[in-house]
Design a protein around this motif. Structure first.
Motif, short mmCIF file in Angstrom:
data_model
loop_
_atom_site.label_atom_id
_atom_site.label_comp_id
_atom_site.label_asym_id
_atom_site.label_seq_id
_atom_site.Cartn_x
_atom_site.Cartn_y
_atom_site.Cartn_z
N VAL A 75 0.82 -1.21 0.00
CA VAL A 75 0.00 0.00 0.00
C VAL A 75 0.86 1.27 0.00
CG1 VAL A 75 -1.95 -1.13 1.13
CG2 VAL A 75 -0.22 0.02 2.53
N LEU A 76 2.17 1.11 -0.21
CA LEU A 76 3.05 2.27 -0.25
C LEU A 76 3.17 2.80 -1.68
CD1 LEU A 76 5.97 1.07 2.08
CD2 LEU A 76 4.06 2.60 2.64
N PRO A 77 3.42 4.10 -1.85
CA PRO A 77 3.56 4.66 -3.19
C PRO A 77 4.81 4.12 -3.87
CG PRO A 77 4.13 6.29 -1.53
CD PRO A 77 3.52 5.13 -0.80
N PRO A 78 4.73 3.84 -5.17
CA PRO A 78 5.90 3.35 -5.90
C PRO A 78 6.87 4.49 -6.22
CG PRO A 78 4.08 3.66 -7.40
CD PRO A 78 3.55 3.97 -6.03
N GLY A 79 8.09 4.12 -6.59
CA GLY A 79 9.05 5.12 -7.02
C GLY A 79 10.43 4.88 -6.44
N VAL A 80 11.43 5.43 -7.12
CA VAL A 80 12.81 5.33 -6.67
C VAL A 80 13.05 6.38 -5.60
CG1 VAL A 80 15.22 5.49 -7.35
CG2 VAL A 80 13.55 4.46 -8.90
N LEU A 81 13.55 5.96 -4.44
CA LEU A 81 13.76 6.86 -3.32
C LEU A 81 15.11 7.55 -3.44
CD1 LEU A 81 11.60 4.72 -2.45
CD2 LEU A 81 12.38 5.06 -0.12
N GLN A 82 15.13 8.86 -3.26
CA GLN A 82 16.36 9.65 -3.35
C GLN A 82 16.71 10.21 -1.98
OE1 GLN A 82 18.17 9.94 -6.14
NE2 GLN A 82 16.71 8.79 -7.40
N PHE A 83 17.89 9.88 -1.48
CA PHE A 83 18.35 10.41 -0.19
C PHE A 83 18.35 11.92 -0.23
CE2 PHE A 83 21.97 12.05 2.33
CZ PHE A 83 21.50 11.73 3.59
N ASP A 84 17.80 12.54 0.82
CA ASP A 84 17.73 13.99 0.90
C ASP A 84 18.76 14.48 1.92
OD1 ASP A 84 17.15 16.65 1.22
OD2 ASP A 84 15.00 16.39 1.42
N PRO A 85 19.91 15.04 1.46
CA PRO A 85 20.95 15.47 2.41
C PRO A 85 20.48 16.57 3.36
CG PRO A 85 21.40 16.31 0.19
CD PRO A 85 20.27 15.33 0.07
N ALA A 86 19.41 17.27 3.01
CA ALA A 86 18.89 18.30 3.90
C ALA A 86 18.16 17.70 5.10
CB ALA A 86 17.95 19.23 3.14
N HIS A 87 17.78 16.42 4.98
CA HIS A 87 17.03 15.76 6.06
C HIS A 87 17.59 14.37 6.32
CE1 HIS A 87 14.16 19.02 6.12
NE2 HIS A 87 14.01 18.90 4.83
N PRO A 88 18.80 14.29 6.86
CA PRO A 88 19.41 12.98 7.11
C PRO A 88 18.71 12.18 8.20
CG PRO A 88 20.72 14.73 8.10
CD PRO A 88 19.66 15.40 7.27
N GLU A 89 17.82 12.81 8.96
CA GLU A 89 17.13 12.11 10.04
C GLU A 89 16.00 11.22 9.55
OE1 GLU A 89 14.81 16.00 9.54
OE2 GLU A 89 16.81 15.21 9.18
N LEU A 90 15.61 11.34 8.28
CA LEU A 90 14.50 10.55 7.75
C LEU A 90 14.82 9.07 7.83
CD1 LEU A 90 13.62 12.61 4.54
CD2 LEU A 90 12.39 12.61 6.71
N ARG A 91 13.83 8.29 8.26
CA ARG A 91 13.99 6.83 8.37
C ARG A 91 13.06 6.17 7.37
NH1 ARG A 91 15.20 5.10 13.44
NH2 ARG A 91 15.70 3.11 12.48
N TYR A 92 13.60 5.23 6.57
CA TYR A 92 12.80 4.51 5.57
C TYR A 92 13.64 3.36 5.04
CZ TYR A 92 15.75 7.39 2.56
OH TYR A 92 16.84 8.01 1.99
N PHE A 93 12.97 2.35 4.49
CA PHE A 93 13.68 1.26 3.86
C PHE A 93 13.96 1.68 2.41
CE2 PHE A 93 13.79 -2.97 1.73
CZ PHE A 93 14.91 -3.45 2.39
N PRO A 94 15.22 1.68 1.98
CA PRO A 94 15.59 2.30 0.71
C PRO A 94 15.35 1.45 -0.53
CG PRO A 94 17.54 1.45 1.77
CD PRO A 94 16.40 1.20 2.72
N GLU A 95 14.10 1.04 -0.72
CA GLU A 95 13.75 0.27 -1.91
C GLU A 95 12.41 0.76 -2.46
OE1 GLU A 95 15.37 -1.92 -3.58
OE2 GLU A 95 17.00 -2.54 -2.27
N ASP A 96 12.26 0.64 -3.76
CA ASP A 96 11.00 0.95 -4.43
C ASP A 96 9.98 -0.09 -4.02
OD1 ASP A 96 8.87 1.26 -6.21
OD2 ASP A 96 10.14 1.62 -7.93
N ALA A 97 8.89 0.34 -3.39
CA ALA A 97 7.89 -0.61 -2.89
C ALA A 97 7.29 -1.45 -4.00
CB ALA A 97 6.78 0.16 -2.16
N SER A 98 7.22 -0.92 -5.21
CA SER A 98 6.59 -1.67 -6.31
C SER A 98 7.39 -2.90 -6.71
CB SER A 98 6.41 -0.75 -7.53
OG SER A 98 7.67 -0.35 -8.05
#
Length: 275
Positions: free
Chosen positions: A248-271
């Protein structure tokens, strides 16, 4: 890091957006801010509380909040454009707890509500504090079935979720699709009823073993607490949440955001994980 709760209310919110806002603020006063109103009356604590019906409307103040809360609650039911409650130890001091809501970035008729817990509220490895924070979420959302909600310490204090940032999604787009695709996930995540059903319901979600606690909401939807404390929300726990929710997660390639290094997520395209 400070703990923050956010919730998205839309036209499908149980009782309407105004009901969601009033319940959110009321649960904050009855939970994390319990007893502070008495301190306000004693002069040992201070509140700044206000609403603004539209961007051009004058700000309506509710002071003291101990006697102004009912008037504020009635205004929240009318879905004001913005609302704030700030709790401080001294007049005009640094807010220790901030409750707010806004329709500006999520676009009417939708509204976003937040609760920022101050550093003195408890530590992220405190079992009692973490349990109380989840109980606030239950009280705020049990009769609401929100479009989305989460509780965590891994995102900046804005309307964006972790997936909004790393997928480059506009807030208004992720809000519009919130009952079709989960806006994000964190230590504690709330799925609306539409997505909970697609995931098999509370029983099936509890059976995955990925969550410390699964709480069905009486109006629909489910609260998913990944670990007993926020501090225990390790990368392994993040992956476990992703593996359960990926469909149920949105698809897409995840891009690390250096402005927000605190973000937590699994670094894979859910699709990529869907059958």
């Amino acid at each position: 890091m400070r703990l923050r709760a956010i919730a998205t209310f839309d036209v499908s919110t149980g009782g309407g957006v105004g009901h969601g806002l009033a319940t959110w603020f009321g649960a904050a006063l009855a939970g994390p801010l319990r007893g502070r109103l008495e301190q306000e009356q004693q002069g040992t604590a201070f509140f700044s509380a206000s609403t603004r019906a539209t961007e051009r409307s004058p700000r309506q103040e509710y002071q003291p909040l101990a006697t102004g809360w009912e008037a504020m609650r009635q205004e929240l039911l009318h879905e004001p454009e913005t609302a704030h409650v700030l709790y401080m130890r001294e007049h005009l001091g640094k807010p220790l707890v901030h409750v707010r809501s806004s329709t500006i970035r999520v676009r009417r008729p939708n509204a976003e509500a937040q609760l920022l817990f101050g550093a003195d509220c408890g530590s992220l490895d405190d079992v009692a504090f973490c349990a109380g924070a989840v109980e606030f979420l239950v009280a705020a959302l049990d009769t609401v079935n929100p479009a989305f909600a989460w509780l965590g310490a891994d995102a900046p204090a804005s309307e964006e979720t972790n997936l909004d940032w790393v997928l480059g999604r506009r807030v208004r787009d992720s809000v519009r699709e919130a009952r079709k695709l989960l806006r994000g996930y964190s230590w504690t995540t709330v799925c609306p009823e539409e997505l909970s059903v697609r995931l098999g319901g509370p029983g099936a979600l509890a059976a995955t073993g990925a969550f410390h606690r699964v709480v069905p909401l009486s109006a629909g939807g489910v609260i998913l607490q990944a670990t007993e404390t926020v501090a225990a929300y390790t990368d392994e726990a993040v992956r476990g949440v992703f593996e359960v929710l990926h469909s149920v997660l949105p698809p897409g390639v995840l891009q690390f955001d250096p402005a927000h290094p605190e973000l937590r997520y699994f670094p894979e395209d859910a699709s990529r994980f869907r059958g």
